[in-house]
Design a protein around this motif. Structure first.
Motif, PDB file in Angstrom:
ATOM      1  N   ARG A   1     -23.334-108.917 -10.103  1.00  0.00           N
ATOM      2  CA  ARG A   1     -22.390-108.663  -9.021  1.00  0.00           C
ATOM      3  C   ARG A   1     -22.464-107.228  -8.527  1.00  0.00           C
ATOM      4  O   ARG A   1     -22.007-106.917  -7.441  1.00  0.00           O
ATOM      5  CB  ARG A   1     -20.957-108.923  -9.462  1.00  0.00           C
ATOM      6  CG  ARG A   1     -20.743-110.171 -10.270  1.00  0.00           C
ATOM      7  CD  ARG A   1     -20.734-111.395  -9.392  1.00  0.00           C
ATOM      8  NE  ARG A   1     -19.945-112.439 -10.001  1.00  0.00           N
ATOM      9  CZ  ARG A   1     -20.357-113.667 -10.197  1.00  0.00           C
ATOM     10  NH1 ARG A   1     -21.570-114.015  -9.839  1.00  0.00           N
ATOM     11  NH2 ARG A   1     -19.578-114.563 -10.730  1.00  0.00           N
TER      12      ARG A   1
ATOM     13  N   GLU B   1     -12.151-118.760 -19.518  1.00  0.00           N
ATOM     14  CA  GLU B   1     -12.649-118.355 -18.200  1.00  0.00           C
ATOM     15  C   GLU B   1     -13.848-117.426 -18.304  1.00  0.00           C
ATOM     16  O   GLU B   1     -14.132-116.678 -17.380  1.00  0.00           O
ATOM     17  CB  GLU B   1     -11.531-117.697 -17.401  1.00  0.00           C
ATOM     18  CG  GLU B   1     -10.458-118.677 -17.041  1.00  0.00           C
ATOM     19  CD  GLU B   1      -9.493-118.123 -16.031  1.00  0.00           C
ATOM     20  OE1 GLU B   1      -9.815-117.154 -15.358  1.00  0.00           O
ATOM     21  OE2 GLU B   1      -8.390-118.674 -15.931  1.00  0.00           O
ATOM     22  N   LYS B   2     -14.527-117.460 -19.413  1.00  0.00           N
ATOM     23  CA  LYS B   2     -15.676-116.563 -19.543  1.00  0.00           C
ATOM     24  C   LYS B   2     -16.851-117.109 -18.742  1.00  0.00           C
ATOM     25  O   LYS B   2     -17.329-118.211 -19.004  1.00  0.00           O
ATOM     26  CB  LYS B   2     -16.065-116.421 -21.007  1.00  0.00           C
ATOM     27  CG  LYS B   2     -17.125-115.372 -21.202  1.00  0.00           C
ATOM     28  CD  LYS B   2     -17.534-115.275 -22.640  1.00  0.00           C
ATOM     29  CE  LYS B   2     -18.702-114.322 -22.755  1.00  0.00           C
ATOM     30  NZ  LYS B   2     -19.422-114.493 -23.994  1.00  0.00           N
ATOM     31  N   ARG B   3     -17.288-116.317 -17.769  1.00  0.00           N
ATOM     32  CA  ARG B   3     -18.412-116.745 -16.944  1.00  0.00           C
ATOM     33  C   ARG B   3     -19.618-115.903 -17.301  1.00  0.00           C
ATOM     34  O   ARG B   3     -19.487-114.769 -17.734  1.00  0.00           O
ATOM     35  CB  ARG B   3     -18.081-116.569 -15.474  1.00  0.00           C
ATOM     36  CG  ARG B   3     -16.928-117.421 -15.030  1.00  0.00           C
ATOM     37  CD  ARG B   3     -16.733-117.272 -13.547  1.00  0.00           C
ATOM     38  NE  ARG B   3     -15.701-118.176 -13.087  1.00  0.00           N
ATOM     39  CZ  ARG B   3     -14.415-117.864 -13.058  1.00  0.00           C
ATOM     40  NH1 ARG B   3     -14.021-116.699 -13.461  1.00  0.00           N
ATOM     41  NH2 ARG B   3     -13.534-118.737 -12.624  1.00  0.00           N
ATOM     42  N   GLN B   4     -20.777-116.478 -17.080  1.00  0.00           N
ATOM     43  CA  GLN B   4     -22.009-115.751 -17.355  1.00  0.00           C
ATOM     44  C   GLN B   4     -22.877-115.811 -16.114  1.00  0.00           C
ATOM     45  O   GLN B   4     -23.762-116.639 -16.010  1.00  0.00           O
ATOM     46  CB  GLN B   4     -22.708-116.373 -18.561  1.00  0.00           C
ATOM     47  CG  GLN B   4     -21.794-116.414 -19.767  1.00  0.00           C
ATOM     48  CD  GLN B   4     -22.496-116.833 -21.026  1.00  0.00           C
ATOM     49  OE1 GLN B   4     -23.703-116.820 -21.117  1.00  0.00           O
ATOM     50  NE2 GLN B   4     -21.720-117.231 -22.009  1.00  0.00           N
ATOM     51  N   PRO B   5     -22.604-114.914 -15.162  1.00  0.00           N
ATOM     52  CA  PRO B   5     -23.261-115.016 -13.858  1.00  0.00           C
ATOM     53  C   PRO B   5     -24.760-114.785 -13.952  1.00  0.00           C
ATOM     54  O   PRO B   5     -25.230-113.982 -14.750  1.00  0.00           O
ATOM     55  CB  PRO B   5     -22.601-113.891 -13.050  1.00  0.00           C
ATOM     56  CG  PRO B   5     -21.431-113.453 -13.821  1.00  0.00           C
ATOM     57  CD  PRO B   5     -21.666-113.799 -15.240  1.00  0.00           C
ATOM     58  N   LEU B   6     -25.473-115.501 -13.107  1.00  0.00           N
ATOM     59  CA  LEU B   6     -26.919-115.319 -13.033  1.00  0.00           C
ATOM     60  C   LEU B   6     -27.277-114.203 -12.060  1.00  0.00           C
ATOM     61  O   LEU B   6     -28.262-113.518 -12.232  1.00  0.00           O
ATOM     62  CB  LEU B   6     -27.589-116.609 -12.567  1.00  0.00           C
ATOM     63  CG  LEU B   6     -27.784-117.665 -13.628  1.00  0.00           C
ATOM     64  CD1 LEU B   6     -28.383-118.904 -13.007  1.00  0.00           C
ATOM     65  CD2 LEU B   6     -28.702-117.155 -14.704  1.00  0.00           C
ATOM     66  N   VAL B   7     -26.444-114.054 -11.003  1.00  0.00           N
ATOM     67  CA  VAL B   7     -26.668-112.988 -10.037  1.00  0.00           C
ATOM     68  C   VAL B   7     -25.763-111.836 -10.419  1.00  0.00           C
ATOM     69  O   VAL B   7     -24.555-112.017 -10.548  1.00  0.00           O
ATOM     70  CB  VAL B   7     -26.346-113.452  -8.606  1.00  0.00           C
ATOM     71  CG1 VAL B   7     -26.630-112.346  -7.627  1.00  0.00           C
ATOM     72  CG2 VAL B   7     -27.151-114.676  -8.263  1.00  0.00           C
TER      73      VAL B   7
ATOM     74  N   TYR C   1     -27.462-129.111 -18.641  1.00  0.00           N
ATOM     75  CA  TYR C   1     -26.683-128.725 -17.464  1.00  0.00           C
ATOM     76  C   TYR C   1     -26.758-127.223 -17.219  1.00  0.00           C
ATOM     77  O   TYR C   1     -26.923-126.772 -16.104  1.00  0.00           O
ATOM     78  CB  TYR C   1     -25.215-129.097 -17.635  1.00  0.00           C
ATOM     79  CG  TYR C   1     -24.939-130.567 -17.561  1.00  0.00           C
ATOM     80  CD1 TYR C   1     -25.511-131.333 -16.571  1.00  0.00           C
ATOM     81  CD2 TYR C   1     -24.100-131.183 -18.467  1.00  0.00           C
ATOM     82  CE1 TYR C   1     -25.266-132.680 -16.495  1.00  0.00           C
ATOM     83  CE2 TYR C   1     -23.844-132.529 -18.395  1.00  0.00           C
ATOM     84  CZ  TYR C   1     -24.429-133.266 -17.411  1.00  0.00           C
ATOM     85  OH  TYR C   1     -24.179-134.591 -17.340  1.00  0.00           O
ATOM     86  N   LEU C   2     -26.594-126.467 -18.278  1.00  0.00           N
ATOM     87  CA  LEU C   2     -26.493-125.025 -18.107  1.00  0.00           C
ATOM     88  C   LEU C   2     -27.879-124.400 -18.105  1.00  0.00           C
ATOM     89  O   LEU C   2     -28.866-125.046 -18.430  1.00  0.00           O
ATOM     90  CB  LEU C   2     -25.649-124.439 -19.235  1.00  0.00           C
ATOM     91  CG  LEU C   2     -24.189-124.851 -19.157  1.00  0.00           C
ATOM     92  CD1 LEU C   2     -23.475-124.499 -20.430  1.00  0.00           C
ATOM     93  CD2 LEU C   2     -23.529-124.165 -17.995  1.00  0.00           C
ATOM     94  N   TYR C   3     -27.912-123.137 -17.736  1.00  0.00           N
ATOM     95  CA  TYR C   3     -29.173-122.431 -17.628  1.00  0.00           C
ATOM     96  C   TYR C   3     -29.530-121.832 -18.975  1.00  0.00           C
ATOM     97  O   TYR C   3     -28.685-121.638 -19.841  1.00  0.00           O
ATOM     98  CB  TYR C   3     -29.071-121.360 -16.545  1.00  0.00           C
ATOM     99  CG  TYR C   3     -27.689-120.772 -16.370  1.00  0.00           C
ATOM    100  CD1 TYR C   3     -26.741-121.441 -15.604  1.00  0.00           C
ATOM    101  CD2 TYR C   3     -27.335-119.605 -16.988  1.00  0.00           C
ATOM    102  CE1 TYR C   3     -25.477-120.924 -15.457  1.00  0.00           C
ATOM    103  CE2 TYR C   3     -26.070-119.085 -16.849  1.00  0.00           C
ATOM    104  CZ  TYR C   3     -25.143-119.747 -16.081  1.00  0.00           C
ATOM    105  OH  TYR C   3     -23.878-119.245 -15.946  1.00  0.00           O
TER     106      TYR C   3
ATOM    107  N   LEU D   1     -24.882-105.803  -5.307  1.00  0.00           N
ATOM    108  CA  LEU D   1     -24.746-106.426  -4.000  1.00  0.00           C
ATOM    109  C   LEU D   1     -24.610-105.360  -2.923  1.00  0.00           C
ATOM    110  O   LEU D   1     -24.202-104.235  -3.199  1.00  0.00           O
ATOM    111  CB  LEU D   1     -23.506-107.323  -3.982  1.00  0.00           C
ATOM    112  CG  LEU D   1     -23.608-108.520  -4.901  1.00  0.00           C
ATOM    113  CD1 LEU D   1     -22.285-109.241  -4.945  1.00  0.00           C
ATOM    114  CD2 LEU D   1     -24.682-109.454  -4.407  1.00  0.00           C
TER     115      LEU D   1
END
Lengths: 181, 196
Positions: free
Chosen positions: B180, B172-178, B155-157, B183
């Protein structure tokens, strides 16, 4: 002098009067010919279908054709949850759209992440691309969507869309640089 | 029905069983990790068992294990410290649910897996339907399935670090691909400048 970035609707009306006839006509044309790209990822899509269908009839506002190629569209509707894994795809779709372009975040998930406060959900599509109008609701009522489209049309007419403001800002910077020289 | 399966399992593979239990009418057999593949092969090939329908694979993280109904008084449940690898119970339980479409009986296999050596033999070659399920379990809990033909995240990258359904993964730890911070400026949100 600079561009006023936050304005009321009354001030917008005053601004319209300041627009040149060409600008006014262009924006008028743009606001009544929105070509939607539905980036439908989740359950809000059902509500989008209801809005686009004959009962609520988004076509009344000129947003008639959902185009399934981003290159033929100028209104991106992000309908549903956006995951972190989808981030690059969403950004790429946005980058491919025709200028000037507008974005509506449809529902709480697209606006803020909604109740998905966890490892996989992006906390709002505006983490990746600029969003013009946010629609709350889980899912939103069709009336809310129509209201959002009307708000966006106001914004387009007064030249306050993200891409329009960015163009104006770039123009200002360019002229300022010329003056400096 | 399920007691029959457990009896047969005990008779043929008694040495591989750690304990047997029954929960809500479902038979559960705790199997020793090194015997799991042998037991599973026997369950599939023996005509009296004929477990031909794999149902699911999952994992349970017992990091903060507590019983559902805590009796009044001082807590009697084992503290987190008791769930260490030495002496206490291991942290993970890998669960295999099996079903037989010919005999209409069900069996749940459980395998205790310690944290420092989170691996179990893969059953994906016995039941190909377990292939993606084991990949999911690996993706979410980091259990390595030995002998799995293609153990990748499902599922995950690939860039994701850690295993999100482990109890010690920050909620709530997110690991963004883009990224931030590269931008373009958002003129509506920050009229004074600065990014976004």
């Amino acid at each position: 002098m600079g561009v006023e970035l936050t304005t009321t609707r009354l001030e917008d009306a005053a601004k319209w009067a300041k627009q040149s006839t060409l600008e006014r006509a262009t924006n008028w044309g743009r606001k009544f010919s929105l070509f939607t790209y539905p980036f439908v990822t989740a359950c809000c899509g059902m509500e989008f279908m209801s809005v686009a269908g004959p009962k609520y009839d988004l076509a009344r506002f000129g947003a008639e054709f959902p185009r399934f190629s981003p290159r033929q569209s100028d209104l991106l509707m992000i309908v549903g949850t956006v995951t972190e894994k989808q981030g690059p795809a969403l950004k790429r779709v946005f980058d491919q759209m025709a200028e000037p372009k507008w974005v509506i975040a449809f529902g709480v998930c697209a606006s803020t992440g909604g109740f998905y406060q966890n490892y996989h959900a992006m906390p709002g599509a505006d983490q990746v691309i600029p969003v013009d109008v946010y629609i709350p609701g889980c899912p939103p009522r069709p009336e809310q969507v129509l209201d959002a489209v009307i708000m966006l049309m106001d914004r387009i007419q007064s030249g306050r869309g993200h891409s329009q403001l960015r163009d104006k800002r770039e123009q200002l910077i360019a002229t300022a640089a010329q003056d400096h020289e | 029905m399920s007691a029959k399966v457990l009896d047969a399992l005990k008779a043929s593979h008694g040495g591989a069983i750690e304990s047997l239990e029954s929960q809500h009418g479902d038979a559960i057999a705790w199997i020793k990790r090194d015997q799991l593949l042998a037991v599973a092969t026997w369950l599939k090939t023996n005509p009296a068992m004929a477990f031909d329908a794999p149902v699911f694979v999952t994992c349970i993280d017992r990091l903060d294990w507590k019983p559902v109904d805590v009796p009044p008084g001082p807590p009697v449940y084992p503290a987190t410290a008791a769930w260490t690898d030495d002496g206490g119970k291991p942290r993970f339980e890998v669960v295999y649910q099996l079903r037989s479409t010919t005999h209409h009986h069900r069996l749940r296999l459980k395998c205790a897996v310690p944290e420092h050596d989170a691996r179990v033999p893969s059953l994906a070659l016995l039941w190909p339907a377990f292939n993606w399920q084991e990949r999911e379990t690996f993706d979410m809990y980091g259990i390595k399935f030995d002998g799995h033909p293609d153990l990748r995240r499902i599922y995950l990258y690939e860039e994701f670090v850690g295993y999100p359904l482990r109890k010690d993964y920050p909620k709530e730890k997110r690991q963004p691909l883009v990224r931030r911070d590269d931008l373009p400026l958002n003129p509506i949100k920050s009229p004074t400048g600065g990014h976004r």
